[in-house]
Scaffold this motif. Sequence first.
Motif, PDB file in Angstrom:
ATOM      1  N   TRP A 582      47.651  28.701  39.097  1.00  0.00           N
ATOM      2  CA  TRP A 582      46.539  28.753  40.037  1.00  0.00           C
ATOM      3  C   TRP A 582      45.604  29.964  39.764  1.00  0.00           C
ATOM      4  CZ3 TRP A 582      46.286  30.521  45.021  1.00  0.00           C
ATOM      5  CH2 TRP A 582      45.204  30.195  45.645  1.00  0.00           C
ATOM      6  N   LEU A 584      42.565  31.883  41.111  1.00  0.00           N
ATOM      7  CA  LEU A 584      41.984  32.723  42.573  1.00  0.00           C
ATOM      8  C   LEU A 584      40.788  33.467  42.075  1.00  0.00           C
ATOM      9  CD1 LEU A 584      41.738  32.133  45.127  1.00  0.00           C
ATOM     10  CD2 LEU A 584      43.185  34.109  45.833  1.00  0.00           C
ATOM     11  N   LEU A 606      53.846  28.114  45.519  1.00  0.00           N
ATOM     12  CA  LEU A 606      52.548  27.667  46.583  1.00  0.00           C
ATOM     13  C   LEU A 606      51.969  27.158  46.849  1.00  0.00           C
ATOM     14  CD1 LEU A 606      50.541  29.793  45.580  1.00  0.00           C
ATOM     15  CD2 LEU A 606      49.960  28.481  43.359  1.00  0.00           C
ATOM     16  N   ARG A 611      48.382  29.597  49.455  1.00  0.00           N
ATOM     17  CA  ARG A 611      47.046  29.947  49.069  1.00  0.00           C
ATOM     18  C   ARG A 611      46.365  30.718  50.025  1.00  0.00           C
ATOM     19  NH1 ARG A 611      46.193  26.198  44.707  1.00  0.00           N
ATOM     20  NH2 ARG A 611      48.431  25.217  44.213  1.00  0.00           N
TER      21      ARG A 611
END
Length: 878
Positions: A582, A584, A606, A611
């Motif tokens: 993921w 970010l 997660l 998050r």
Amino acid sequence: MSDSGRADALLAALPRNGRGRLKVFLGAAPGVGKTYAMLQAAHARQRQGIEVLAAVVQTHGRAETEALLVGLPQQALRRSQYRDVILEEMDLDAVLAARPALALVDELAHSNAPGSRHAKRWQDVQDLLAAGIDVYTTVNVQHLESLNDQVQSITGVQVRETLPDWVVQEADDLLLIDLPPRELLERLREGKVYVPEQARAAIDAFFTQTNLSALRELAMQTAAAQVDDDLHEGYRSLGQQAPSVRGRLLVGIVADEQAERLVRHASRVARRRHLPWSVVHVDNGRLLDETARQRLQLAQQIAERLGGEVVELRDAEVARTLLQHAGDRRANLILVGQSRRRRFGAGLAERLLRSHSGVEINVLARAQVQPSKPRRPRPVGRWREYVLALLATLLASGLAWAVAQVLDLPNISLVFLAAVLLVAVRSSPGPALSCAALSFLAYDFLFIPPNFSLSIQRQEDVLTLLFFLLMAALTGNLAARQRQQLSALRETQAHTAQLLELSRLLAAATDRQAVFSAAAQHLHGWPGLDICLLERGEQGWKVAHGSAAPFTTTELAAAQWAGNHAQPAGLGTATLPAGRWWWLPVTLEGRVLALLAVAERQPGRLDGHGRRLLGALVQPVAQALARADLAHDLEAARLHGETEQLRSALLASVSHDLRTPLTAMRGSIDSLLALGSALAPDDRQALLEVTRDEAERLDRYIQNLLDMTRLGHGALKLARDWVAVGDIVASAVGRLRAPLAPLQVQVQVPAQLPLLYVHAALIEQALVNVLENAARFSPVGGRLQVSARVRDDSLLLAVSDEGPGIPEAERTKIFDMFYTAARGDRGGQGTGLGLAICQGMVGAHGGRVEVSSGIDGQGTCIALCLPLRAQPGADADT
């Protein structure tokens, strides 16, 4: 409205110091008359005495538009070659050098040719505005980035050239150029937009009645949104709340089975009413099971995909918080789902309707068909809480029976109240209320006469039991709610502790690597997650800290997308979800400073909560990186200042170069004056020639200094004219007779070369500087070649020598001021200004200077590449 908000609005309304104003002519489709209207407005400004320059105007062969260009100064376009195709683009440097009061830049969303300073024309416009130049520009509504998918769904055409919405939103003026679809189609058929063949294809593919009507509506919506923003800022500057002219839709969702359906319905309502919309969830402290969390996250993800804004609020009063947020966002419509039937109190919809706030409240009814099994999924372990309630009741009954012989009968109820409180603080309101009901029955059965019966003989016992039940229910519910609020408080405290710990580590970081190390030290403690930080490098994103995992092609594409769009991508998102990472982005004020990559070692680690927490933690990381970048820039500025001081000191050393020819001239003149007629005619002639040569040398030094000053202050003006290459070469070689005398000079300039449209004196001076540099480093008796030839659309004027040559690593440095590549006894002379001036003069003509190997691979070849234009004879023939 607060004083700070009013102050912000007043500051925003003030003219931005030193920045130009942007006026956008917005249209629904090509051919509506945007360029025509822009040129008409430019003529009006010119009649007012404003200096106007047409930087780039695309007439597309339309006669009425070309007629309006007459009388307006036009900047010549910059030509470049890409894949054997000659492309013409706006000459940004020339427009900046001309500095008109108003520049006309057509087609704002245009993509520049490869090799341009900026990839997009709107970025060129930002440079012009920053230089204090006003800009008039045109754009079609289908080029706005936010409308790209909507335009594709309307027309079936994927628009490739887009620009960010903020470019148009930050325009000082927005003028909508409107033309009814029927009139535009008529212009197409008459060939006033495209040539007939293109017009027929456009009508069949893009320019249909329905497509044009839909695009026209989008253009009007964009203009209306701009007017609404201007109105809001005007009211803010007066310290008043702006009336809700356009409005906004707020969608209040809870973590139930109809959240997804409510979000989709809200999207359709917002689209029909042309309203911006937000999905709001108010956390009132009630704990959510895993199923409810998943429903809430799914609804929020759908809202983001559909273009809505997701807002998280926290307050115990859901209805009051929604209404307050609606007032802050100037929302005129709140949409909520129908509440479940409540036994006590009113639902959310009822409380909103009773508020009398003046906001429209819409309620979406529950679906008629509900899944039967499982109706309300219960999380694993909930049944244990009800077993606890039963055991607590049995334990309280036994304890009360044991102490009944010691305490009076009314005090026995305290034992049952203690059991209810115990269950409440260990579970949730449901088991607590169950324990209260069981305790009520046990108290009646065991201790209210007649014993071992649920019947009640005395009226005062009825009142006692009712008060007991009420107190048990209230204390149990209150204790359970306090436990939930305590859990929420602990979660908030944990978040705060995480932020404080990370901030403490980042406070000691002084550079980017220290920031990455501190962030990794804090984040790597998370169980079940692999975390690494990436920073932007020359070849793309590279690992700055953490394990350099072998990323797949899809994962790298997701990282690139996240970095380019400043939005999360990869695992769990709607963008390139394939892969285990993921991505970010670590952003500050829209600028991506780094990327945080997170992967699960254990499935489910997660989640949405994780998050959100990571999203909060990257904000201090972004601020620390920005602080480190600022410190680096300040250090670079300090070094730059010291470098400028050094250059100033070196410039003082020019006096040595000036003194040498002056000393030689003075010695010759003194000899002539002292000896007079006693000198032989040949000696007198030699002294006069030495004086003349040294005077010419001194003149070249002074000319270099003057040219460097003019280049540095942007005062170099080009007086172009058509000139033959041979004339420039002959004049330059003639000026350097003495320095070139020890060398074998070979001139190879064909007579049939095309003419140059240049400032002849400047190009000659540039060639003189190159020749003098070659003569300085060439061995006595060595060859020096001067050649000219045509390559593509440029003319190469090359000077080759047999000197020591220049290493490839230093070839870019020789154009820096005060840099000299000393080679042997003849190196290290001069000020180092000659080649720097040469590059500046050639660059002012749109050319460049190339450095390569010299004669037979030995020495140096310096070539002046000058652009060629259409020859004057060719224009006359056509």
